[in-house]
Design an enzyme around this catalytic site. Structure first.
Site, PDB file in Angstrom:
ATOM      1  N   HIS A 107      35.293  42.034  32.949  1.00  0.00           N
ATOM      2  CA  HIS A 107      37.058  42.236  32.752  1.00  0.00           C
ATOM      3  C   HIS A 107      37.438  43.588  33.134  1.00  0.00           C
ATOM      4  CE1 HIS A 107      37.210  38.955  29.543  1.00  0.00           C
ATOM      5  NE2 HIS A 107      35.733  39.097  29.433  1.00  0.00           N
ATOM      6  N   CYS A 133      36.522  36.296  33.849  1.00  0.00           N
ATOM      7  CA  CYS A 133      35.581  35.791  32.825  1.00  0.00           C
ATOM      8  C   CYS A 133      36.016  34.187  32.868  1.00  0.00           C
ATOM      9  CB  CYS A 133      35.957  36.366  31.541  1.00  0.00           C
ATOM     10  SG  CYS A 133      34.304  36.166  30.358  1.00  0.00           S
ATOM     11  N   GLU A 167      40.692  44.328  32.982  1.00  0.00           N
ATOM     12  CA  GLU A 167      41.664  44.636  32.220  1.00  0.00           C
ATOM     13  C   GLU A 167      41.305  45.615  31.030  1.00  0.00           C
ATOM     14  OE1 GLU A 167      40.302  40.970  30.233  1.00  0.00           O
ATOM     15  OE2 GLU A 167      40.409  41.670  32.185  1.00  0.00           O
TER      16      GLU A 167
END
EC number: 6.3.5.3
Length: 232
Positions: A203, A86, A205
């Protein structure tokens, strides 16, 4: 093996990445403040998401000019993997480590929702755990995520298989409706020419544990860890 997670003023996804690397994937990782000028002892780098320096000037523009980025460039030159997520992707384009630019979403508003992605190549340090053509799910959260590049650059990215992820529908089809930000050719993530730097707007994660709705993103970090183990 140790992976550095870079922290700038305004970074807010660093602890999520640290948790995934240490507690989910099981590798050593450490946050590193932007004023540091030495990444000796690290085998890879993650530049996480957030709003570094409030996105002033342009998203990632100030962070790309901080002292730590010279060390990130050195790590990359050694062939070690560098992952930008990002805002991290924006930083890497501003630092000229990746082609193109990330601009304001086509419909200028903050987009925060799940997206479907198609894996365009599994032959990278970050996607070896995937299958080419696999459709996966990761969330996005950005205002400036529209990938833009000149036609010649887009052609080069396609020819060299540097496009890693594209926004698609649930059936893996590239459509305008599946494109959340107007990115050219539905591009969600790209590699550098040497294939050891990946930037992506979604994302991973936030999609690394099934309790979150998807654990597809974990494979990005697992692939990165495998690459380091095999090569460094």
């Amino acid at each position: 093996m140790k992976i550095a997670i870079i922290q700038f003023g305004g970074t807010n996804c660093d602890m999520d990445v640290l948790h995934v690397l240490k507690d989910v994937v099981g590798v050593d990782a450490e946050t590193v403040w932007y004023k540091e000028e030495n990444l000796t002892g690290f085998d890879g780098v993650v530049v996480p998401g957030g709003f570094s320096y409030g996105d002033y000037l342009r998203a990632g523009a100030i962070a790309a000019r901080t002292p730590i980025m010279d060390s990130v460039k050195k790590i990359a030159a050694e062939g070690k993997p560098v992952l930008g997520i990002c805002n991290g992707f924006q930083v890497l384009t501003e630092a000229r480590l990746l082609a193109g630019a990330l601009t304001t979403n086509e419909y200028p508003k903050f987009r925060c929702h799940w997206t479907n992605l198609r894996v365009e190549t599994a032959d990278t340090p970050f996607t070896s755990k995937f299958r080419k053509g696999e459709v996966i799910r990761m969330p996005i959260a950005h205002m400036e995520g529209k990938f833009y590049a000149e036609e010649s650059t887009l052609a080069e990215l396609d020819e060299n298989e540097q496009v890693v992820f594209r926004y698609v529908d649930e059936k893996g089809r590239v459509t305008d409706e599946a494109n959340p930000n107007g990115s050219l050719e539905n591009i969600a993530g790209i590699l550098n020419a040497s294939r050891n730097i990946l930037g992506l707007m979604p994302h991973p994660e936030r999609a690394s544990e099934s309790i979150l709705g998807s654990d597809d993103g974990r494979k990005v970090f697992e692939s990165m860890a495998d690459y380091i183990t095999e090569n460094f």
